[in-house]
Design a protein around this motif. Structure first.
Motif, mmCIF file in Angstrom:
data_model
loop_
_atom_site.group_PDB
_atom_site.id
_atom_site.type_symbol
_atom_site.label_atom_id
_atom_site.label_comp_id
_atom_site.label_asym_id
_atom_site.label_seq_id
_atom_site.Cartn_x
_atom_site.Cartn_y
_atom_site.Cartn_z
ATOM 1 N N GLY A 106 45.585 45.343 35.431
ATOM 2 C CA GLY A 106 46.553 46.444 35.386
ATOM 3 C C GLY A 106 46.171 47.553 34.421
ATOM 4 O O GLY A 106 47.008 48.351 34.034
ATOM 5 N N ARG A 107 44.879 47.596 34.033
ATOM 6 C CA ARG A 107 44.472 48.520 32.971
ATOM 7 C C ARG A 107 43.577 49.652 33.484
ATOM 8 O O ARG A 107 43.071 50.441 32.688
ATOM 9 N N LEU A 108 43.386 49.747 34.786
ATOM 10 C CA LEU A 108 42.667 50.910 35.318
ATOM 11 C C LEU A 108 43.577 52.133 35.177
ATOM 12 O O LEU A 108 44.790 52.013 35.148
ATOM 13 N N TRP A 109 42.962 53.330 35.166
ATOM 14 C CA TRP A 109 43.734 54.553 34.921
ATOM 15 C C TRP A 109 44.972 54.653 35.820
ATOM 16 O O TRP A 109 46.075 54.877 35.344
ATOM 17 N N ASP A 110 44.750 54.523 37.121
ATOM 18 C CA ASP A 110 45.872 54.729 38.045
ATOM 19 C C ASP A 110 46.884 53.591 37.949
ATOM 20 O O ASP A 110 48.069 53.793 38.208
ATOM 21 N N GLU A 111 46.436 52.390 37.558
ATOM 22 C CA GLU A 111 47.371 51.270 37.411
ATOM 23 C C GLU A 111 48.314 51.510 36.226
ATOM 24 O O GLU A 111 49.517 51.237 36.308
ATOM 25 N N CYS A 152 56.046 45.704 40.213
ATOM 26 C CA CYS A 152 55.709 46.770 41.171
ATOM 27 C C CYS A 152 54.227 47.121 41.080
ATOM 28 O O CYS A 152 53.578 47.376 42.103
ATOM 29 N N THR A 153 53.676 47.148 39.856
ATOM 30 C CA THR A 153 52.250 47.463 39.722
ATOM 31 C C THR A 153 51.399 46.349 40.319
ATOM 32 O O THR A 153 50.346 46.615 40.906
ATOM 33 N N LYS A 163 41.996 50.583 47.110
ATOM 34 C CA LYS A 163 40.655 49.991 47.283
ATOM 35 C C LYS A 163 39.990 49.605 45.962
ATOM 36 O O LYS A 163 39.180 48.698 45.925
ATOM 37 N N ILE A 164 40.261 50.341 44.901
ATOM 38 C CA ILE A 164 39.588 50.060 43.627
ATOM 39 C C ILE A 164 40.647 49.604 42.636
ATOM 40 O O ILE A 164 41.573 50.363 42.308
ATOM 41 N N LYS A 165 40.535 48.363 42.198
ATOM 42 C CA LYS A 165 41.615 47.810 41.385
ATOM 43 C C LYS A 165 41.105 46.662 40.534
ATOM 44 O O LYS A 165 40.002 46.155 40.747
ATOM 45 N N THR A 166 41.940 46.204 39.593
ATOM 46 C CA THR A 166 41.558 45.075 38.752
ATOM 47 C C THR A 166 42.063 43.790 39.399
ATOM 48 O O THR A 166 41.395 43.224 40.258
ATOM 49 N N GLY A 167 43.243 43.334 39.015
ATOM 50 C CA GLY A 167 43.807 42.111 39.578
ATOM 51 C C GLY A 167 45.228 41.969 39.077
ATOM 52 O O GLY A 167 45.721 42.809 38.319
ATOM 53 N N TYR A 175 46.873 42.178 28.822
ATOM 54 C CA TYR A 175 46.423 42.478 30.184
ATOM 55 C C TYR A 175 45.673 41.288 30.789
ATOM 56 O O TYR A 175 44.672 41.446 31.458
ATOM 57 N N THR A 176 46.179 40.072 30.491
ATOM 58 C CA THR A 176 45.504 38.884 31.012
ATOM 59 C C THR A 176 45.877 38.653 32.481
ATOM 60 O O THR A 176 46.892 39.167 32.973
ATOM 61 N N ALA A 177 45.045 37.840 33.141
ATOM 62 C CA ALA A 177 45.247 37.571 34.566
ATOM 63 C C ALA A 177 46.418 36.615 34.785
ATOM 64 O O ALA A 177 46.672 35.720 33.973
#
Ligand code: ZN
Length: 272
Positions: A106-111, A152-153, A163-167, A175-177
């Motif tokens: 959840g730490r990508l810019w758009d996330e 929601c995120t 298409k481009i995301k973390t998890g 920001y753990t899985a």
């Protein structure tokens, strides 16, 4: 993504002219990424109100964070939306880069931006309430509003048009899985006693947004809102497993501070 149409402004307050232009360009790009997805477009459309402008400006802190919500600007009569978000915070040289590499969910810019926009949406609709209690196994969400934004995120992350995301992110502390048993259909409802009530409240608060998330993303790997609309009785029944998990987690935490197991069990029988 048409900023004026959505009543959004990107305000590079505090930055030099060149840095300001770069800031506006980058934030607009991240908004475009969100707008290209099904869940992102849905969120932007439900935020949009002629009477509710949203300002996106740099995050003033030096820590690994961003903020979003509602505010009353000096002289204004009504609440407007704001996001304090700096792409550089979440870049490879920014404050968040000090975190372990694996802690990136959840730490990508758009996330990050999507998460803050969920907070804006809750304010735009007058539903913001961070005081709703969380049961023990949901404490890692901190409060009801963070639970909603993280859930929601996570749906945005599961959205196949993204298409481009973390998890999937486990909660709001770091920001753990998410654990594998939670990161599946119905997983959320077995994770804690009041997960069902919180999802139900979210859906009752936002019938248009929640039904759109359910109808447009019915078959993604993680969508508790779609599970809720399709199998409400099953989701509610699964709360019994959630209650057991609440108890087990509270028991583990109480025995870890040195209380005897027998004493903790008696205490929990009394409390739960
Ligand atoms: Zn948040």
């Amino acid at each position: 993504m048409d900023l004026a149409f959505h009543n959004f402004t990107i305000n590079p307050v505090g930055l030099s002219a060149a840095d300001g232009r770069k800031y506006v360009r980058e934030v607009h790009e991240h908004l475009r990424w969100i707008h290209r997805t099904v869940s992102g477009r849905t969120l932007l459309n439900v935020i949009r109100r002629p009477t509710f402008p949203v300002e996106i400006r740099p995050y003033p802190g030096a820590d690994c964070n961003a903020r979003g919500g509602g505010e009353v600007k000096p002289g204004a009569a009504a609440v407007s939306g704001f996001v304090e978000y700096s792409p550089s915070t979440f870049s490879s040289t920014g404050a968040c880069s000090a975190l372990p590499a694996a802690e990136n969910r959840g730490r990508l810019w758009d996330e990050i931006l999507f998460h803050e926009l969920v907070h804006v949406f809750r304010n735009a609709t007058g539903k913001w309430d961070a005081s709703a209690p969380l049961s023990y196994a949901m404490r890692h969400y901190n409060n009801n509003e963070e639970f909603i934004a993280v859930m929601c995120t996570n749906i945005y992350v599961a959205d196949r048009s993204n298409k481009i995301k973390t998890g999937l992110r486990a909660g709001h502390r770091g920001y753990t899985a998410m654990a594998p048993e939670d990161a599946m259909r119905f997983g959320l409802f077995t994770s804690s006693r009041n997960a069902f009530a919180l999802v139900k409240k979210f859906c009752d608060d936002h019938p248009i947004f929640s039904k759109a998330l359910s109808d447009r993303l019915p078959d993604v790997v993680y969508n508790p809102v779609a599970d809720y609309y399709r199998f409400p009785r099953l989701c509610e029944a699964l709360s019994i497993f959630g209650a057991m998990k609440d108890r087990a987690q509270l028991r583990a935490s109480l025995t870890s501070i040195g209380l005897s197991g027998a004493f903790v069990d008696r205490l929990l029988d009394f409390l739960m």
